[in-house]
Design a protein around this motif. Structure first.
Motif, PDB file in Angstrom:
ATOM      1  N   ALA A  10     -43.159 -43.226  16.834  1.00 43.25           N
ATOM      2  CA  ALA A  10     -42.393 -43.569  15.629  1.00 43.25           C
ATOM      3  C   ALA A  10     -40.966 -43.047  15.723  1.00 43.25           C
ATOM      4  CB  ALA A  10     -43.085 -43.000  14.397  1.00 43.25           C
ATOM      5  N   ARG A  11     -40.785 -41.879  16.350  1.00 39.84           N
ATOM      6  CA  ARG A  11     -39.436 -41.305  16.456  1.00 39.84           C
ATOM      7  C   ARG A  11     -38.474 -42.262  17.142  1.00 39.84           C
ATOM      8  NH1 ARG A  11     -38.736 -35.397  18.968  1.00 39.84           N
ATOM      9  NH2 ARG A  11     -39.824 -36.377  20.738  1.00 39.84           N
ATOM     10  N   GLU A  12     -38.949 -42.966  18.132  1.00 45.19           N
ATOM     11  CA  GLU A  12     -38.079 -43.907  18.845  1.00 45.19           C
ATOM     12  C   GLU A  12     -37.691 -45.073  17.938  1.00 45.19           C
ATOM     13  OE1 GLU A  12     -36.900 -43.002  21.794  1.00 45.19           O
ATOM     14  OE2 GLU A  12     -38.083 -41.204  21.381  1.00 45.19           O
ATOM     15  N   ARG A  13     -38.617 -45.497  17.073  1.00 40.42           N
ATOM     16  CA  ARG A  13     -38.338 -46.628  16.179  1.00 40.42           C
ATOM     17  C   ARG A  13     -37.395 -46.244  15.046  1.00 40.42           C
ATOM     18  NH1 ARG A  13     -44.283 -47.065  16.087  1.00 40.42           N
ATOM     19  NH2 ARG A  13     -44.948 -48.437  17.809  1.00 40.42           N
ATOM     20  N   VAL A  14     -37.604 -45.079  14.453  1.00 40.71           N
ATOM     21  CA  VAL A  14     -36.853 -44.739  13.237  1.00 40.71           C
ATOM     22  C   VAL A  14     -35.436 -44.270  13.534  1.00 40.71           C
ATOM     23  CG1 VAL A  14     -38.996 -44.121  12.059  1.00 40.71           C
ATOM     24  CG2 VAL A  14     -37.604 -42.316  13.082  1.00 40.71           C
ATOM     25  N   ARG A  15     -35.134 -43.999  14.804  1.00 43.49           N
ATOM     26  CA  ARG A  15     -33.781 -43.561  15.155  1.00 43.49           C
ATOM     27  C   ARG A  15     -32.727 -44.590  14.771  1.00 43.49           C
ATOM     28  NH1 ARG A  15     -35.099 -40.746  21.006  1.00 43.49           N
ATOM     29  NH2 ARG A  15     -35.268 -38.597  20.236  1.00 43.49           N
ATOM     30  N   GLU A  16     -33.141 -45.852  14.702  1.00 42.83           N
ATOM     31  CA  GLU A  16     -32.173 -46.911  14.398  1.00 42.83           C
ATOM     32  C   GLU A  16     -31.638 -46.806  12.970  1.00 42.83           C
ATOM     33  OE1 GLU A  16     -33.650 -50.754  15.219  1.00 42.83           O
ATOM     34  OE2 GLU A  16     -34.252 -50.312  17.282  1.00 42.83           O
ATOM     35  N   THR A  17     -32.437 -46.265  12.063  1.00 42.14           N
ATOM     36  CA  THR A  17     -32.006 -46.232  10.658  1.00 42.14           C
ATOM     37  C   THR A  17     -31.899 -44.837  10.077  1.00 42.14           C
ATOM     38  OG1 THR A  17     -34.308 -46.494   9.959  1.00 42.14           O
ATOM     39  CG2 THR A  17     -32.975 -48.502  10.127  1.00 42.14           C
ATOM     40  N   SER A  18     -32.670 -43.883  10.583  1.00 40.07           N
ATOM     41  CA  SER A  18     -32.687 -42.555   9.951  1.00 40.07           C
ATOM     42  C   SER A  18     -31.788 -41.569  10.684  1.00 40.07           C
ATOM     43  CB  SER A  18     -34.113 -42.011   9.892  1.00 40.07           C
ATOM     44  OG  SER A  18     -34.561 -41.657  11.181  1.00 40.07           O
ATOM     45  N   LEU A 160     -41.332 -33.177  13.656  1.00 39.53           N
ATOM     46  CA  LEU A 160     -40.774 -33.043  15.012  1.00 39.53           C
ATOM     47  C   LEU A 160     -39.408 -32.370  14.958  1.00 39.53           C
ATOM     48  CD1 LEU A 160     -41.614 -36.553  16.542  1.00 39.53           C
ATOM     49  CD2 LEU A 160     -42.986 -34.449  16.640  1.00 39.53           C
ATOM     50  N   GLU A 161     -38.590 -32.764  13.983  1.00 37.33           N
ATOM     51  CA  GLU A 161     -37.251 -32.184  13.858  1.00 37.33           C
ATOM     52  C   GLU A 161     -37.327 -30.707  13.480  1.00 37.33           C
ATOM     53  OE1 GLU A 161     -34.888 -34.541  11.212  1.00 37.33           O
ATOM     54  OE2 GLU A 161     -35.154 -36.379  12.372  1.00 37.33           O
ATOM     55  N   ILE A 162     -38.275 -30.345  12.618  1.00 37.52           N
ATOM     56  CA  ILE A 162     -38.423 -28.942  12.222  1.00 37.52           C
ATOM     57  C   ILE A 162     -38.765 -28.088  13.441  1.00 37.52           C
ATOM     58  CG2 ILE A 162     -39.865 -27.323  10.919  1.00 37.52           C
ATOM     59  CD1 ILE A 162     -40.055 -29.464   8.714  1.00 37.52           C
ATOM     60  N   ILE A 163     -39.707 -28.553  14.269  1.00 36.77           N
ATOM     61  CA  ILE A 163     -40.074 -27.800  15.475  1.00 36.77           C
ATOM     62  C   ILE A 163     -38.896 -27.727  16.443  1.00 36.77           C
ATOM     63  CG2 ILE A 163     -41.544 -27.784  17.526  1.00 36.77           C
ATOM     64  CD1 ILE A 163     -43.012 -26.942  15.030  1.00 36.77           C
ATOM     65  N   ASP A 164     -38.167 -28.829  16.592  1.00 34.47           N
ATOM     66  CA  ASP A 164     -37.009 -28.837  17.493  1.00 34.47           C
ATOM     67  C   ASP A 164     -35.944 -27.849  17.046  1.00 34.47           C
ATOM     68  OD1 ASP A 164     -38.173 -30.773  19.055  1.00 34.47           O
ATOM     69  OD2 ASP A 164     -37.015 -32.446  18.215  1.00 34.47           O
ATOM     70  N   SER A 183     -49.018 -35.510   5.280  1.00 32.05           N
ATOM     71  CA  SER A 183     -49.934 -35.897   6.361  1.00 32.05           C
ATOM     72  C   SER A 183     -49.179 -36.009   7.678  1.00 32.05           C
ATOM     73  CB  SER A 183     -50.608 -37.229   6.031  1.00 32.05           C
ATOM     74  OG  SER A 183     -51.459 -37.110   4.917  1.00 32.05           O
ATOM     75  N   GLY A 184     -48.023 -36.675   7.644  1.00 40.95           N
ATOM     76  CA  GLY A 184     -47.233 -36.827   8.859  1.00 40.95           C
ATOM     77  C   GLY A 184     -46.668 -35.514   9.353  1.00 40.95           C
ATOM     78  N   ILE A 185     -46.054 -34.739   8.437  1.00 41.84           N
ATOM     79  CA  ILE A 185     -45.449 -33.465   8.838  1.00 41.84           C
ATOM     80  C   ILE A 185     -46.517 -32.498   9.332  1.00 41.84           C
ATOM     81  CG2 ILE A 185     -44.284 -31.401   7.981  1.00 41.84           C
ATOM     82  CD1 ILE A 185     -42.579 -33.150   6.211  1.00 41.84           C
ATOM     83  N   ALA A 186     -47.628 -32.384   8.606  1.00 41.39           N
ATOM     84  CA  ALA A 186     -48.671 -31.433   8.987  1.00 41.39           C
ATOM     85  C   ALA A 186     -49.259 -31.777  10.351  1.00 41.39           C
ATOM     86  CB  ALA A 186     -49.763 -31.412   7.921  1.00 41.39           C
ATOM     87  N   THR A 187     -49.450 -33.068  10.622  1.00 45.18           N
ATOM     88  CA  THR A 187     -49.962 -33.475  11.929  1.00 45.18           C
ATOM     89  C   THR A 187     -48.988 -33.071  13.033  1.00 45.18           C
ATOM     90  OG1 THR A 187     -51.137 -35.347  10.951  1.00 45.18           O
ATOM     91  CG2 THR A 187     -50.745 -35.430  13.325  1.00 45.18           C
ATOM     92  N   ALA A 188     -47.699 -33.332  12.809  1.00 50.99           N
ATOM     93  CA  ALA A 188     -46.685 -32.988  13.815  1.00 50.99           C
ATOM     94  C   ALA A 188     -46.611 -31.477  14.039  1.00 50.99           C
ATOM     95  CB  ALA A 188     -45.320 -33.521  13.378  1.00 50.99           C
ATOM     96  N   ILE A 189     -46.673 -30.711  12.970  1.00 53.69           N
ATOM     97  CA  ILE A 189     -46.575 -29.249  13.082  1.00 53.69           C
ATOM     98  C   ILE A 189     -47.822 -28.677  13.745  1.00 53.69           C
ATOM     99  CG2 ILE A 189     -46.459 -27.080  11.798  1.00 53.69           C
ATOM    100  CD1 ILE A 189     -43.810 -28.578  11.764  1.00 53.69           C
ATOM    101  N   LYS A 190     -48.994 -29.013  13.218  1.00 59.31           N
ATOM    102  CA  LYS A 190     -50.235 -28.393  13.684  1.00 59.31           C
ATOM    103  C   LYS A 190     -50.598 -28.796  15.109  1.00 59.31           C
ATOM    104  CE  LYS A 190     -51.732 -25.996  10.077  1.00 59.31           C
ATOM    105  NZ  LYS A 190     -52.116 -24.572  10.146  1.00 59.31           N
ATOM    106  N   GLU A 191     -50.250 -30.038  15.499  1.00 64.24           N
ATOM    107  CA  GLU A 191     -50.560 -30.467  16.864  1.00 64.24           C
ATOM    108  C   GLU A 191     -49.662 -29.789  17.892  1.00 64.24           C
ATOM    109  OE1 GLU A 191     -52.974 -32.473  18.082  1.00 64.24           O
ATOM    110  OE2 GLU A 191     -53.879 -32.521  16.087  1.00 64.24           O
ATOM    111  N   GLN A 192     -48.528 -29.253  17.444  1.00 63.29           N
ATOM    112  CA  GLN A 192     -47.629 -28.559  18.370  1.00 63.29           C
ATOM    113  C   GLN A 192     -47.726 -27.042  18.244  1.00 63.29           C
ATOM    114  OE1 GLN A 192     -43.646 -30.815  19.046  1.00 63.29           O
ATOM    115  NE2 GLN A 192     -44.219 -31.234  16.922  1.00 63.29           N
TER     116      GLN A 192
END
Length: 403
Positions: A10-18, A160-164, A183-192
């Motif tokens: 998703a990060r690759e897709r959303v870079r175009e707008t976010s 992802l940005e918070i961890i970076d 759900s999205g943030i927790a998955t990104a944080i906990k999986e890393q």
């Protein structure tokens, strides 16, 4: 279940707008709490909210026939703007159903981003019913505000940005409405970083997630009532709830007055504007709704800044009341020359600054020989308010505190 790989894609897709939004250390809130507070300023995102991330990712996954048919969604405002902009940039027609009492600023912004707006229902749930009718009638694709894995994955790019930007993060504090963001943030944080905590925050008047976790199954509220309209949903999503159960360590609630105080602090101390939903994470930290250690690295997510100006005015006043900076009182004076001057002598002695005075000699609630006075005052804090009210009462005045 949503996986880290989905969020990375998703990060690759959303870079175009976010935008990759700032994460800044706050000396003010660190001093106030004893923790190391670093604000994730998602209120600086395009459209003023994180919703552009999930909307972009979902629309990017549509088939060509789905794009041709257009999309429809329901939203209290932020998701509406995200879908409108993402759809317009992709050449997709969008129709957005918003509650009848949605903030005017959000309605206008959604139209400006290229969507057709339909006002229907008293809250998000009723607006969603109308949106699903349009989905069936016009064969549009429904872009859910939170209960969709592609949307959740887009929101997870914040994690992802918070961890970076903050690899030593210990606790991330995230608002919960329908649950897509957390759900999205927790998955990104906990999986890393499995050892990091994720704390969810809801408004007292819309606390479906907290009740659902207590019961072990999704609970739907009869109604919602909070100034945090961006998270005012009756229930968390069917798809988001398992992620909350799996990855979120604790869910707490904050009151509207506490939200107002956090919003006022952000305006005054941080020079940044957030909406009610954007202030709940900081409110949970400031009012110690969960336990944390001294110098613990805490990242509250300020998820949105789209607040209606009329709402902002009301919230600021409420925040000033809660912090002892604004006081509105009523008292009764004898209707004779010098009575008001005697009252004002007490004000002068205690340095209470007057905003406004309303002097009513015709009120039916007082004797004909009396007059009712309502006064708005600028104060310097709770101790000042208490001392001032005590002085008035010691001087023989009966005082009603109106605000």
């Amino acid at each position: 279940m949503l996986e880290l790989s989905d969020i990375l894609e998703a990060r690759e897709r959303v870079r175009e707008t976010s935008r990759h939004t700032p994460l800044e250390h706050s000396h003010t809130y660190s001093s106030m709490t004893g923790a190391d507070v670093r604000l994730k300023l998602e209120n600086f995102q395009r459209t003023g909210s994180f919703k552009i991330r999930g909307a972009t990712n979902r629309i990017a996954t549509l088939s060509e026939s789905q794009k041709d048919a257009g999309v429809v969604t329901a939203s209290a405002g932020n998701h509406a703007q995200g879908v409108a902009l993402a759809a317009t940039r992709s050449g997709v027609d969008s129709k957005i159903v918003m509650p009848e009492h949605a903030p005017i600023s959000k309605v206008k912004a959604t139209k400006n981003y290229g969507a057709e707006v339909v006002l229907a229902g008293q809250d998000y749930n009723e607006a969603a019913e109308r949106a699903h009718e349009i989905e069936r009638e016009e064969s549009r694709t429904y872009v859910h505000a939170f209960d969709d894995e592609d949307v959740m994955a887009g929101q997870g790019t914040i994690g992802l940005e918070i961890i970076d930007d903050c690899p030593d993060v210990e606790t991330v504090v995230v608002p919960i409405g329908g649950g897509g963001l957390i759900s999205g943030i927790a998955t990104a944080i906990k999986e890393q970083q499995p050892e990091a905590r994720v704390i969810g925050v809801q408004a007292d008047g819309a606390s479906s997630a907290a009740k659902s976790l207590e019961k072990g199954e999704r609970v739907s509220l009869d109604g919602v009532d909070t100034i945090a309209d961006g998270i005012a949903t009756r229930s968390v999503g069917e798809q988001t709830f398992p992620h909350i159960q799996e990855y979120v360590d604790e869910v707490v609630t904050v009151s509207d007055p506490e939200i107002a105080v956090a919003l006022v602090y952000l305006l005054e101390r941080s020079k940044t504007v957030v909406e009610g939903a954007g202030a709940v994470a900081l409110a949970a930290v400031l009012f110690e709704k969960f336990d944390y250690a001294e110098d613990e690295v805490i990242v509250p997510a300020l998820c949105g800044g789209n607040i209606d100006l009329n709402t902002l005015t009301n919230v600021i006043v409420r925040g000033l009341v809660e912090t002892g900076r604004y006081l509105k009182i009523r008292t009764v004076l004898k209707d004779r020359p010098g009575a008001l001057e005697d009252l004002l002598d007490v004000f002068t002695a205690h340095r209470a600054n007057i905003y406004a005075i309303h002097h009513d000699r015709t009120s039916r609630e007082v004797e004909m020989s009396d007059t009712e006075v309502e006064i708005e005052l600028e104060m310097r804090g709770p101790d000042h308010v208490d001392a001032f009210l005590s002085a008035l009462r010691d001087a023989g005045y009966e005082v009603d505190v109106l605000a």
